[in-house]
Scaffold this active site. Structure first.
Site, PDB file in Angstrom:
ATOM      1  N   HIS A 186      -2.821  10.987   0.199  1.00 24.17           N
ATOM      2  CA  HIS A 186      -2.330  10.834   1.564  1.00 24.17           C
ATOM      3  C   HIS A 186      -1.746  12.169   1.994  1.00 24.17           C
ATOM      4  CE1 HIS A 186      -0.984   7.645   4.642  1.00 24.17           C
ATOM      5  NE2 HIS A 186      -0.769   8.833   5.193  1.00 24.17           N
ATOM      6  N   ARG A 243       0.862  -1.185   0.000  1.00 23.72           N
ATOM      7  CA  ARG A 243       0.000   0.000   0.000  1.00 23.72           C
ATOM      8  C   ARG A 243       0.899   1.234   0.000  1.00 23.72           C
ATOM      9  NH1 ARG A 243      -2.406   3.177   4.492  1.00 23.72           N
ATOM     10  NH2 ARG A 243      -4.105   4.392   3.574  1.00 23.72           N
ATOM     11  N   TYR A 281      -4.855   2.503  15.777  1.00 24.08           N
ATOM     12  CA  TYR A 281      -3.661   2.578  16.614  1.00 24.08           C
ATOM     13  C   TYR A 281      -3.961   2.496  18.111  1.00 24.08           C
ATOM     14  CZ  TYR A 281      -1.137   3.843  12.389  1.00 24.08           C
ATOM     15  OH  TYR A 281      -0.592   3.823  11.133  1.00 24.08           O
ATOM     16  N   GLU A 330      -7.522   8.816   5.654  1.00 23.71           N
ATOM     17  CA  GLU A 330      -7.817   9.544   6.880  1.00 23.71           C
ATOM     18  C   GLU A 330      -8.240  10.993   6.635  1.00 23.71           C
ATOM     19  OE1 GLU A 330      -4.556   9.153   9.610  1.00 23.71           O
ATOM     20  OE2 GLU A 330      -4.745   6.977   9.738  1.00 23.71           O
ATOM     21  N   GLU A 384      -3.734   0.255   8.046  1.00 28.80           N
ATOM     22  CA  GLU A 384      -2.580   0.688   8.848  1.00 28.80           C
ATOM     23  C   GLU A 384      -2.760   0.163  10.256  1.00 28.80           C
ATOM     24  OE1 GLU A 384      -1.555   4.826   9.088  1.00 28.80           O
ATOM     25  OE2 GLU A 384      -1.869   5.153   6.944  1.00 28.80           O
ATOM     26  N   ASN A 422      -7.705   2.226   9.594  1.00 27.09           N
ATOM     27  CA  ASN A 422      -6.432   2.479  10.257  1.00 27.09           C
ATOM     28  C   ASN A 422      -6.689   2.533  11.755  1.00 27.09           C
ATOM     29  OD1 ASN A 422      -5.422   2.749   7.694  1.00 27.09           O
ATOM     30  ND2 ASN A 422      -4.924   4.919   7.852  1.00 27.09           N
TER      31      ASN A 422
END
Length: 459
Positions: free
Chosen positions: A120, A77, A296, A165, A362, A294
């Protein structure tokens, strides 16, 4: 370790982004992005660093693809730099397109699936000077850029991501001022949300026209928003508002064709509704083939100001919110390690929204690298982080979630936005002075996971 086998055909890959790894910011016709300009503003980026030369992926992509092959990765990616393909947002730059042709061809020659993201965060600076994402016209300029890119690569690329995002682009870039373009204008952030989503919808249509067999999706950063006291109406309202701004303001128009009524009301003082033109939501909600997630950490929120008078600046229209600390392991970004939150995010999408194939696009962690006496990099914490989140992903799969792939962030150590080069997310270490690549323990371990299609013991 228990035997955890992933579904047949599960896609294993790693991810990067153009501005973070390519370098070569003034080469072959590329012009400034908003991040080039932002890096020149004193105090905005740790060390005043820029994306040049960084990991120098632009000049070393063949070496990096060979490394991906060695590690057994099945997909890569990456993002395409808008200011390379249409410098200043203007006419097509063939030299820029040729770079991505070479990259895609090299990936395919190594049996690695190219998985490009069109945006991005590197908006051409000239378009920002004309208003950036606050202007409706920027969405149409994005469609022009998508057209040129897909026409050049669509015969070899089977899956496209439109945006990465958009929450960060809108709220960190236009409300908080901690990401490019560095503006602190709540009304601008509200406008940017809608125009980014419109850009996605327009690009979706472009891709369908130029490459009818391609799959199209978008990537959102998602986090559980957990009230400190679920019995406190004020804490519940803070969690509602933050969840609305972080998740529902994107998920609902994309998957339901409407903005959440409560968030429309919350954003009315910022003129959000004024940007919505009849027909826009139909464009935004056109069917997608997949959704990238994504993940985290989690957000743990309270209505208590804890000494501050307002919520952190990205959360426009939210007063007296705080993010208390808990007793949990933390990464080098000071983010809590909360793998169960990934399961929660995936289950929410599965239960609360129309079903759509999901990919973790991600997931990873920054930690300080530990060099052993032999020169090996024993990044035990990073390896453990990834392993725990893969277990969390597999829990969601067992519960029925249609999760089809996992991309580790990141393939290479890179430019970490406002943190400059101070934080390292890579499973491959990059010595920025010599450009030597050294796979860390996490890379060797992840390689076995990808080859076995199963979680393997950390050793």
């Amino acid at each position: 370790m228990e035997n955890i086998v992933f579904p047949q055909g599960f896609l294993w890959g790693a991810a990067t982004a153009a501005f973070q790894v390519e370098g070569a910011t003034g080469v072959d016709g590329r012009t400034d992005s908003i991040w080039d300009a932002f890096c020149r503003v004193p105090g905005k980026v740790v060390g005043g660093d820029t994306g040049e030369p960084g990991a120098d992926h632009y000049r070393r992509f063949e070496q990096d693809v060979a490394l991906m092959k060695e590690l057994g990765l099945k997909a890569y990616r990456f993002s395409i730099a808008w200011p390379r393909v249409r410098p200043d947002g203007g006419k097509v730059n063939q030299a820029g397109l040729d770079f991505y042709r070479r990259l895609v061809d090299t990936l395919l020659a190594h049996d690695i699936v190219p998985w490009p993201t069109l945006y991005h965060w590197d908006l051409p600076q000239k378009l920002e000077e004309a208003g950036g994402w606050t202007e409706r016209d920027t969405a149409f300029r994005f469609a022009d850029y998508a057209t040129a890119t897909v026409e050049a690569l669509g015969d070899r690329v089977g899956t496209w991501t439109t945006l990465n995002e958009p929450w960060c682009s809108a709220f960190l870039g236009y409300a908080a001022g901690i990401h490019a373009p560095g503006r602190t204008e709540p009304a601008a952030a509200a406008a940017a949300v809608h125009h980014l989503l419109l850009a996605h919808g327009l690009a979706n249509d472009v891709i369908r026209s130029a490459a009818p067999d391609a799959k199209v999706g978008i990537t959102l950063n998602m986090y559980p928003i957990i009230p400190v006291d679920p019995g406190n109406p004020a804490d519940l309202d803070v969690a509602r508002r933050l969840d609305g701004l972080q998740q529902r303001i994107f998920l609902d128009p994309l998957l339901r064709g409407e903005y959440p009524a409560d968030i429309l009301a919350d954003l009315e003082p910022f003129g959000f509704g004024e940007h919505i033109v009849e027909g826009d939501l139909g464009v935004i909600s056109a069917p997608m083939d997949m959704l990238g997630v994504n993940y985290y950490t989690e957000h743990y929120v309270s209505s208590s100001p804890n000494g501050s008078e307002a919520a952190p600046s990205p959360w426009i229209g939210v007063q007296h919110a705080s993010f208390p600390r808990r007793d949990a392991p933390r990464t080098d970004m000071d983010w809590e390690v909360r793998p169960d939150g990934l399961t929660a995010v995936l289950l929410r999408l599965h239960h609360d929204y129309p079903r759509i194939p999901l990919y973790i696009t991600e997931n990873g962690a920054a930690f300080r690298d530990d060099f052993s006496g032999s020169g090996a990099i024993d990044d035990v914490d990073r390896t453990g982080y990834i392993a725990s989140h893969l277990r969390a992903a597999h829990t969601a799969i067992r519960a029925g979630v249609d999760l089809r792939g996992y991309f580790c962030w990141s393939l290479l150590d890179n430019f970490e936005w406002a943190e400059g080069y101070a934080k390292r997310f890579g499973i491959v270490h990059v010595d920025y002075a010599t450009q030597i690549r050294t796979p860390k323990m996490s890379a060797r371990w992840f390689s076995r996971v990808a080859r076995d299609n199963a979680l393997v013991a950390v050793s």
